[in-house]
Write a protein that holds these residues in place. Structure first.
Motif, PDB file in Angstrom:
ATOM      1  N   ARG A 271       0.900  -1.233  -0.104  1.00  0.00           N
ATOM      2  CA  ARG A 271      -0.050   0.100   0.020  1.00  0.00           C
ATOM      3  C   ARG A 271       0.926   1.110  -0.124  1.00  0.00           C
ATOM      4  O   ARG A 271       1.587   1.650   0.928  1.00  0.00           O
TER       5      ARG A 271
ATOM      6  N   ALA B 167      -0.550   8.194   0.118  1.00  0.00           N
ATOM      7  CA  ALA B 167      -1.581   8.731  -0.421  1.00  0.00           C
ATOM      8  C   ALA B 167      -0.849   9.888  -1.269  1.00  0.00           C
ATOM      9  O   ALA B 167       0.335  10.484  -0.910  1.00  0.00           O
ATOM     10  N   GLY B 168      -1.260  10.051  -2.496  1.00  0.00           N
ATOM     11  CA  GLY B 168      -0.343  10.870  -3.607  1.00  0.00           C
ATOM     12  C   GLY B 168       0.382  10.140  -4.471  1.00  0.00           C
ATOM     13  O   GLY B 168       0.762  10.566  -5.453  1.00  0.00           O
TER      14      GLY B 168
ATOM     15  N   ASP C 212      -0.254   6.399  -4.386  1.00  0.00           N
ATOM     16  CA  ASP C 212      -1.151   5.333  -4.704  1.00  0.00           C
ATOM     17  C   ASP C 212      -1.854   5.343  -6.241  1.00  0.00           C
ATOM     18  O   ASP C 212      -2.413   4.392  -6.344  1.00  0.00           O
ATOM     19  N   GLN C 213      -2.076   6.538  -6.439  1.00  0.00           N
ATOM     20  CA  GLN C 213      -3.036   6.694  -7.935  1.00  0.00           C
ATOM     21  C   GLN C 213      -2.039   6.760  -9.039  1.00  0.00           C
ATOM     22  O   GLN C 213      -2.558   6.277 -10.219  1.00  0.00           O
TER      23      GLN C 213
END
Length: 259
Positions: free
Chosen positions: A170, A173-174, A176-177
């Protein structure tokens, strides 16, 4: 001999000669293009204080060139030759040992007039130490379908072990896309993805410099289609080194891996 037979014979001879001339010209051009490309690579290597040789990638035993053309009957039927490494450029960059190799293979073609088409790919490797096996792929790889499948396949150094463990990682954020990731040790790998690494990967994703990255057996490497193009290759080399420089525990190996 009847006149029409003589004329037909001459016409056949002319056609055969023209066909032979076309093949000779094409073969001559291919040889000259190969010589020009080798000269360009020698100049590229010399400009970096490196060398141009004929050698395999450091990771050749971990991933053979054109690996996707092996492993099933369809791939076997598709191949007109075995894959091979044609060139290797070795140099040092900011204290890191780098090898860039170029490989080729002949594949049977059903979509062109040529029966056999030569395909080329190149591999960019940086020798490192002290890192857990990890794979990263930009999320748009293969139109969004190829990346999950590629990341889910454990690297060869791990897959060949007695008890391979491979887990989805995992990402923060920022990131993970933008990227997908998997690793042999999620806890240790998570510690590798520092805010500085996130920022660098975000920049490389936007620039398109780092589509995939595999870290295993002391090598961080990526494979791209097409021949070695010095400008774009150096952008990828600097992208890999820029990421490694920001990973805690990553450091240049004292000696390059043995091919």
């Amino acid at each position: 001999m009847e006149p029409w037979k003589l004329k037909l014979g001459l016409l056949v001879l002319i056609l055969v000669a023209l066909i032979a001339l076309v093949f000779w010209w094409r073969s001559r051009k291919e040889r000259q293009d190969a010589l020009d490309h080798a000269a360009e690579l020698a100049k590229f290597a010399a400009g970096l204080g490196g060398t141009l040789t004929v050698a395999s990638a450091w990771s050749a035993d971990l991933r053979r060139p054109f690996a996707e053309e092996y492993g099933d009957v369809i791939g076997w039927l598709h191949r007109a030759s075995e894959s091979r490494f044609d060139h290797a450029v070795d140099f040092e960059r900011y204290g890191w040992q780098v090898r860039v190799t170029e490989a080729s293979i002949e594949l049977n073609s059903a979509s062109t007039q040529d029966k056999v088409v030569t395909h080329v790919e190149h591999r960019i490797e940086v020798a490192t130490a002290g890192l857990v096996p990890l794979k990263l792929a930009i999320n748009s790889l293969g139109g969004g379908r190829g990346a999950p499948r590629w990341v889910a396949e454990a690297p060869q150094s791990l897959a060949s072990s007695s008890q391979p463990q491979w887990h989805e990682l995992r990402l923060p954020a920022g990131l993970d896309q933008l990227y997908l990731a998997a690793t042999a040790d999620p806890h240790r790998a998570a510690a590798m993805i520092t805010p500085a690494v996130v920022q660098r990967l975000q920049g490389e994703s936007q620039a398109g410099n780092l589509r995939t990255l595999t870290v295993e057996a002391g090598i961080a490497y990526t494979v791209e289609t097409g021949p070695i193009v010095p400008t774009s290759v150096m952008q990828t080399v600097d992208a890999i080194i820029g990421v490694l420089d920001r990973i805690p525990g990553a450091q240049p190996r004292s000696s390059a891996p043995t091919a």
